[in-house]
Motif scaffolding. Structure first.
Motif, PDB file in Angstrom:
ATOM      1  N   GLN A   1       7.520  32.763  31.361  1.00 20.81           N
ATOM      2  CA  GLN A   1       8.611  31.816  31.163  1.00 20.81           C
ATOM      3  C   GLN A   1       9.937  32.323  31.729  1.00 20.81           C
ATOM      4  OE1 GLN A   1       7.828  31.510  26.907  1.00 20.81           O
ATOM      5  NE2 GLN A   1       7.382  29.355  27.194  1.00 20.81           N
ATOM      6  N   ALA A   2       9.890  33.118  32.782  1.00 19.22           N
ATOM      7  CA  ALA A   2      11.109  33.587  33.432  1.00 19.22           C
ATOM      8  C   ALA A   2      11.585  32.511  34.391  1.00 19.22           C
ATOM      9  CB  ALA A   2      10.835  34.894  34.180  1.00 19.22           C
ATOM     10  N   ARG A   3      12.538  31.729  33.942  1.00 16.06           N
ATOM     11  CA  ARG A   3      12.998  30.580  34.726  1.00 16.06           C
ATOM     12  C   ARG A   3      14.429  30.785  35.198  1.00 16.06           C
ATOM     13  NH1 ARG A   3      10.180  25.721  33.669  1.00 16.06           N
ATOM     14  NH2 ARG A   3       8.297  26.109  32.480  1.00 16.06           N
ATOM     15  N   ASN A   4      14.676  30.425  36.437  1.00 17.57           N
ATOM     16  CA  ASN A   4      16.031  30.442  36.966  1.00 17.57           C
ATOM     17  C   ASN A   4      16.625  29.053  36.779  1.00 17.57           C
ATOM     18  OD1 ASN A   4      15.835  33.119  37.826  1.00 17.57           O
ATOM     19  ND2 ASN A   4      14.873  32.510  39.758  1.00 17.57           N
ATOM     20  N   THR A   5      17.727  28.994  36.054  1.00 19.10           N
ATOM     21  CA  THR A   5      18.327  27.712  35.685  1.00 19.10           C
ATOM     22  C   THR A   5      19.699  27.543  36.306  1.00 19.10           C
ATOM     23  OG1 THR A   5      17.157  27.739  33.555  1.00 19.10           O
ATOM     24  CG2 THR A   5      19.048  26.258  33.749  1.00 19.10           C
ATOM     25  N   LEU A   6      19.938  26.409  36.919  1.00 22.34           N
ATOM     26  CA  LEU A   6      21.257  26.060  37.441  1.00 22.34           C
ATOM     27  C   LEU A   6      21.970  25.184  36.432  1.00 22.34           C
ATOM     28  CD1 LEU A   6      23.452  25.726  39.652  1.00 22.34           C
ATOM     29  CD2 LEU A   6      22.127  23.773  40.500  1.00 22.34           C
ATOM     30  N   VAL A   7      23.177  25.588  36.041  1.00 21.34           N
ATOM     31  CA  VAL A   7      24.010  24.787  35.146  1.00 21.34           C
ATOM     32  C   VAL A   7      25.231  24.334  35.928  1.00 21.34           C
ATOM     33  CG1 VAL A   7      25.322  24.717  33.004  1.00 21.34           C
ATOM     34  CG2 VAL A   7      23.231  26.076  33.130  1.00 21.34           C
ATOM     35  N   LEU A   8      25.397  23.038  36.077  1.00 26.86           N
ATOM     36  CA  LEU A   8      26.549  22.476  36.777  1.00 26.86           C
ATOM     37  C   LEU A   8      27.477  21.846  35.754  1.00 26.86           C
ATOM     38  CD1 LEU A   8      27.806  21.832  39.579  1.00 26.86           C
ATOM     39  CD2 LEU A   8      26.659  19.602  39.444  1.00 26.86           C
ATOM     40  N   VAL A   9      28.710  22.356  35.658  1.00 26.14           N
ATOM     41  CA  VAL A   9      29.680  21.832  34.697  1.00 26.14           C
ATOM     42  C   VAL A   9      30.758  21.043  35.431  1.00 26.14           C
ATOM     43  CG1 VAL A   9      29.252  23.711  33.075  1.00 26.14           C
ATOM     44  CG2 VAL A   9      31.092  23.936  34.748  1.00 26.14           C
ATOM     45  N   GLU A  10      31.371  20.115  34.714  1.00 27.68           N
ATOM     46  CA  GLU A  10      32.382  19.233  35.315  1.00 27.68           C
ATOM     47  C   GLU A  10      33.605  20.005  35.787  1.00 27.68           C
ATOM     48  OE1 GLU A  10      32.985  16.031  36.889  1.00 27.68           O
ATOM     49  OE2 GLU A  10      31.931  15.394  35.087  1.00 27.68           O
ATOM     50  N   SER A  11      34.115  20.890  34.926  1.00 33.01           N
ATOM     51  CA  SER A  11      35.324  21.644  35.228  1.00 33.01           C
ATOM     52  C   SER A  11      35.307  22.957  34.452  1.00 33.01           C
ATOM     53  CB  SER A  11      36.568  20.831  34.851  1.00 33.01           C
ATOM     54  OG  SER A  11      36.597  20.612  33.444  1.00 33.01           O
ATOM     55  N   GLU A  12      36.296  23.774  34.707  1.00 35.01           N
ATOM     56  CA  GLU A  12      36.370  25.041  33.990  1.00 35.01           C
ATOM     57  C   GLU A  12      36.616  24.821  32.500  1.00 35.01           C
ATOM     58  OE1 GLU A  12      39.184  27.601  35.801  1.00 35.01           O
ATOM     59  OE2 GLU A  12      37.982  27.928  37.614  1.00 35.01           O
TER      60      GLU A  12
END
Length: 388
Positions: free
Chosen positions: A19-30
């Motif tokens: 279960q070693a997953r690379n995850t991208l998290v995209l946030v709206e702003s800082e």
């Protein structure tokens, strides 16, 4: 005559081992990095626990355009968490197209909308079978939080035998504090369902705060037809979660643990979507004549046939495969089809046998035992070929 299917239904385990997953998290702003720090910490913590990595990018400064989702024909990330409702582009293409390609490749995504979400976010959700309301945020005058009239207390959770595979008892012990845009999941969609619905008094009001008179809105975006958190289990093993509430995942509502289950609910849903729990693999599909026990390539019409297979569930806690018990999550179905399904029935637990774990998943043979699922039937008369 009836032609039987093959003896292997495929291995669903490749996506889960380790279960070693690379995850991208995209946030709206800082600002989201601060307002949703506890949720981001949860994502990082789960990834680190199983050896994965989390890449957090900010959308507003052009970070979304610079993201490379795939390279040399291989996907860079295993999962997407999109906390950028106003984003329109991702990885050099439209957001909806990028999410669609990602999910169609068998990867999972968490998609969060808001009152100011872009058309691309709406389209990305629609591609997954979830339609956001065009009206303002959901209102429920009979289930309003005491500290904020715009926040509703939602407690219409996913129920039934399969609910335990997604939500724990702790997640449903208290209501979820929720503020945002409602959605609708078509009942005819067999792949999408609601983890959290509105109550009978919930609705999506017009700009004047009244109940819309449009027939479409009355049918889709009122009462228990209103989906607050929607889930999708695709046939290619991809999973998707869609919600119209950024507030549900905020530090502000996470902190109200004495009156809500937001944090536990969010952890259960993201763990299910990102593949940390409720993963199954099947192998050893076998078919034979009921009377003689003989396996054939071709069976005659009305022959009595017996079909069986082994189903196991991955345990994140023990990091190994355990026998799957259908009684806890609902029956496993088997379907025989020609042009359309003409026989669909449930497997029943037959007996326990020693499971076989290929070297890919274990350095040695395990003492884990597997439950065989089987059923007996008579081949149906018809014109054409019948596949299992």
């Amino acid at each position: 005559s009836v032609v039987a299917g093959g003896d292997d239904v495929g291995d669903l385990s490749a996506i889960s081992v380790g279960q070693a997953r690379n995850t991208l998290v995209l946030v709206e702003s800082e600002g989201v990095l601060e307002s949703h720090s506890k949720f981001l910490e949860m994502i990082r913590g789960n990834a680190a626990k199983y050896g994965g990595e989390v890449d957090v990018r900010v959308a507003w400064d052009g970070g979304a355009k610079e993201i490379v989702l795939s390279k040399w024909g291989r996907w860079v990330y295993d999962s997407l968490v999109l906390l950028a409702p106003e984003a329109e582009r991702l990885g050099g293409q439209s957001l909806s197209a990028a999410v669609a390609d990602f999910v169609e490749a068998g990867h999972s995504a968490v998609l969060v909308g808001s009152e100011s979400m872009s058309d691309e976010t709406r389209k990305a959700a629609a591609n997954c079978g979830v339609q956001f309301s065009d009206a303002s945020r959901v209102a429920d005058p009979f289930h309003t939080a005491a500290f904020d009239s715009e926040v509703i207390e939602a407690s219409n959770f996913l129920s039934g035998a399969g609910a335990k595979g997604v939500l724990s008892a702790r997640a449903t012990a208290r209501p979820v504090l929720w503020r945002g845009v409602g959605a609708h999941v078509a009942p005819s969609n067999p792949l999408a369902f609601s983890a959290l619905r509105g109550s009978a008094t919930a609705f999506c009001p017009t700009a004047k705060g009244a109940l819309s008179k449009k027939k479409t809105n009355l049918v889709k975006f009122t009462g228990t037809d209103l989906s607050l958190v929607s889930l999708v289990q695709a046939r290619n093993n991809a999973r998707v979660a869609v919600t119209g509430s950024m507030a549900m995942l905020s530090d502000e509502l996470f902190a109200k643990e004495d009156v809500s289950s937001n944090k536990i609910f969010a952890e259960d849903v993201t763990s299910w979507v990102l593949g940390y729990k409720s993963l199954l693999r099947s192998h050893g599909l076998a078919h034979r004549l009921t009377e003689s026990g003989e396996t054939q390539d071709v069976y005659r019409i009305k022959d009595g046939l017996s079909v069986s297979m082994r189903v196991e569930e991955w345990s994140a806690a023990q990091q190994r495969w355990l026998p799957h018990k259908p009684a806890a999550s609902g029956p496993i179905q088997v379907e025989l089809t020609m042009l359309d399904p003409h026989l669909r029935t449930n497997f029943k637990t037959d007996k326990e046998v020693r499971a076989f774990e290929p070297p890919t998943f274990s350095e040695r043979r395990s003492n884990v035992r597997s439950l065989i699922q089987s059923f007996i039937f008579g081949a149906v008369c018809g014109h054409g070929v019948c596949d299992i």
